[in-house]
Design a protein around this motif. Structure first.
Motif, PDB file in Angstrom:
ATOM      1  N   PRO A 230       0.808  -1.227   0.000  1.00 52.14           N
ATOM      2  CA  PRO A 230       0.000   0.000   0.000  1.00 52.14           C
ATOM      3  C   PRO A 230       0.841   1.278   0.000  1.00 52.14           C
ATOM      4  O   PRO A 230       0.424   2.293  -0.574  1.00 52.14           O
ATOM      5  N   ASN A 231       2.026   1.232   0.631  1.00 52.64           N
ATOM      6  CA  ASN A 231       2.875   2.429   0.671  1.00 52.64           C
ATOM      7  C   ASN A 231       3.480   2.772  -0.692  1.00 52.64           C
ATOM      8  O   ASN A 231       3.998   3.866  -0.880  1.00 52.64           O
ATOM      9  N   GLY A 232       3.433   1.814  -1.624  1.00 48.86           N
ATOM     10  CA  GLY A 232       3.977   2.073  -2.947  1.00 48.86           C
ATOM     11  C   GLY A 232       2.918   2.277  -4.010  1.00 48.86           C
ATOM     12  O   GLY A 232       3.242   2.499  -5.173  1.00 48.86           O
ATOM     13  N   GLN A 233       1.638   2.195  -3.643  1.00 46.80           N
ATOM     14  CA  GLN A 233       0.555   2.414  -4.599  1.00 46.80           C
ATOM     15  C   GLN A 233       0.279   3.909  -4.725  1.00 46.80           C
ATOM     16  O   GLN A 233      -0.031   4.576  -3.742  1.00 46.80           O
ATOM     17  N   VAL A 234       0.394   4.406  -5.951  1.00 48.25           N
ATOM     18  CA  VAL A 234       0.268   5.843  -6.207  1.00 48.25           C
ATOM     19  C   VAL A 234      -1.131   6.176  -6.710  1.00 48.25           C
ATOM     20  O   VAL A 234      -1.662   5.498  -7.590  1.00 48.25           O
ATOM     21  N   GLU A 235      -1.704   7.204  -6.122  1.00 51.28           N
ATOM     22  CA  GLU A 235      -2.974   7.753  -6.611  1.00 51.28           C
ATOM     23  C   GLU A 235      -2.770   9.222  -6.962  1.00 51.28           C
ATOM     24  O   GLU A 235      -1.962   9.914  -6.334  1.00 51.28           O
ATOM     25  N   TYR A 236      -3.522   9.669  -7.972  1.00 54.44           N
ATOM     26  CA  TYR A 236      -3.378  11.034  -8.476  1.00 54.44           C
ATOM     27  C   TYR A 236      -4.624  11.854  -8.159  1.00 54.44           C
ATOM     28  O   TYR A 236      -5.747  11.334  -8.159  1.00 54.44           O
ATOM     29  N   SER A 237      -4.403  13.133  -7.909  1.00 54.21           N
ATOM     30  CA  SER A 237      -5.515  14.062  -7.665  1.00 54.21           C
ATOM     31  C   SER A 237      -5.069  15.464  -8.060  1.00 54.21           C
ATOM     32  O   SER A 237      -3.872  15.765  -8.110  1.00 54.21           O
ATOM     33  N   PHE A 238      -6.045  16.310  -8.353  1.00 51.51           N
ATOM     34  CA  PHE A 238      -5.730  17.712  -8.621  1.00 51.51           C
ATOM     35  C   PHE A 238      -5.379  18.400  -7.315  1.00 51.51           C
ATOM     36  O   PHE A 238      -6.117  18.320  -6.334  1.00 51.51           O
ATOM     37  N   HIS A 239      -4.245  19.095  -7.302  1.00 49.96           N
ATOM     38  CA  HIS A 239      -3.815  19.836  -6.121  1.00 49.96           C
ATOM     39  C   HIS A 239      -4.198  21.309  -6.224  1.00 49.96           C
ATOM     40  O   HIS A 239      -4.487  21.955  -5.225  1.00 49.96           O
TER      41      HIS A 239
END
Length: 371
Positions: A230-239
């Motif tokens: 889980p610590n290496g799973q990347v999720e993207y979002s608008f900042h």
């Protein structure tokens, strides 16, 4: 009251008789009107500078005063000055941070920036942080002068001592009196997560035509994290993204694909500057900028309006007599917005360029009613 137009232009209102004076706004909303008895230019609608002139230091509304019968047109410019009628606000009033208790003191975590549509001193000036001794606030200045708040770990975390930390980030403008906006930050202390996601590049740049189909992929952002599980799973979002841009663009949280979800319009917004955040299961993150330039296509036809015209003319009128005033406008830019006007039908008239986008229709020779 905006201005004494009649006095400034030397118009004698009582002497004009049947000659009609009209105010013609260039925009779609009539913001100004002319008081017929006094010749005063007055407001006709509520004016919101932030709505009319986004991110522009000087906000100028333009309109024309047309004196029918005399075929005269006068350009009017009204500058709209700013007042402190907006408080700084955060896109999200609450933020959750999950930090490992092994996080090194001095580590920094970007916080969401506040937005204040006011101008100059009335806009966002400073940030303040309150809520405990473990964290402090650092504010970085971006290339464009924007302030970017960062949460700094000032003291090592200990989950057994405190599993949560509640903080308040306050944004303040420079008005008198000043206005403030707040965001609450809740920090949850977790166990180790050594590596933060890293974007493949700090900036992504793309150019797209305004007629790009809905659903098209504009750009794909990519970040990697050396951790496993889980610590290496990347999720993207608008900042960092405006409300209008969030209606036009979509970011896939898993793939990093930015797609079009509504039609783009060069005439409305010609460029987009976004910030994308990649965060892993432990909420460590990295940010990258995305620049999207929208290019113009010829999707607007010229708009032609007869602003004023006579209904009849004597056959002994001299050559060059004005019979109509025509306004032409094309919302496209560059070569797509350049308009050429001509008269068809072999009529005894010609076009003459007047003020900016105006043309006068005048007689080209002496007229003969019998012919």
């Amino acid at each position: 009251f905006v201005g004494d137009v009649a006095k400034d232009l030397g118009l004698q209102m009582p002497e004009l008789g049947d000659r009609v004076i009209r105010i013609l706004d260039k925009g779609r909303t009539q913001y100004f009107a002319l008081h017929g008895k006094t010749g005063h230019l007055v407001t006709a609608e509520r004016i919101d500078r932030e709505q009319l002139c986004r991110l522009m230091e000087q906000c100028v509304l333009r309109c024309e005063l047309i004196v029918e019968g005399e075929m005269k047109v006068y350009g009017i410019q009204v500058e709209i000055t700013d007042i402190n009628d907006n408080a700084p606000s955060f896109r999200q009033s609450k933020k959750e941070l999950r930090l490992s208790e092994t996080t090194v003191p001095g580590s920094r975590f970007p916080l969401a920036e506040a937005h204040d549509p006011d101008l100059g001193q009335n806009s966002l000036q400073s940030y303040e942080l309150s809520g405990g001794k473990h964290f402090s606030l650092a504010v970085q200045t971006g290339p464009g002068g924007d302030q970017r708040p960062e949460l700094v770990l000032a003291k090592a975390l200990d989950r057994e001592e405190a599993a949560f930390h509640e903080l308040v980030l306050r944004a303040r403008d420079g008005g008198d009196p000043s206005r403030t906006g707040t965001a609450r930050i809740r920090v949850t202390v977790l166990d180790a997560n050594d590596n933060a996601p890293v974007f493949s590049q700090a900036e992504y740049t793309v150019r797209v035509p305004e007629d790009v189909p809905v659903g098209s992929i504009l750009v794909t952002v990519t970040a990697t994290d050396a951790d496993e599980g889980p610590n290496g799973q990347v999720e993207y979002s608008f900042h960092k993204i405006s409300d209008r841009e969030s209606e036009l663009l979509h970011l896939d949280s898993e793939t990093g694909e930015i797609t079009v979800k509504n039609d783009l319009d060069f005439e409305e917004i010609s460029s987009h500057e976004l910030e994308v955040q990649a965060h892993d299961g432990g909420e460590l993150s990295d940010t990258a900028k995305v620049f999207i330039t929208v290019t113009d296509i010829n999707d607007n036809a010229p708009e032609l309006t007869v602003s004023s015209a006579v209904s009849e003319i004597s056959e002994d009128a001299p050559s060059g007599t004005v019979v109509a005033l025509v306004h032409v406008h094309d919302r496209d830019s560059g070569a797509n917005g350049e308009v050429r006007c001509s008269l068809d039908g072999g009529v005894p008239f010609r076009l003459e360029k007047s003020l900016e986008d105006y043309y006068r229709v005048v007689t080209a020779r002496e007229l003969d009613r019998e012919q």
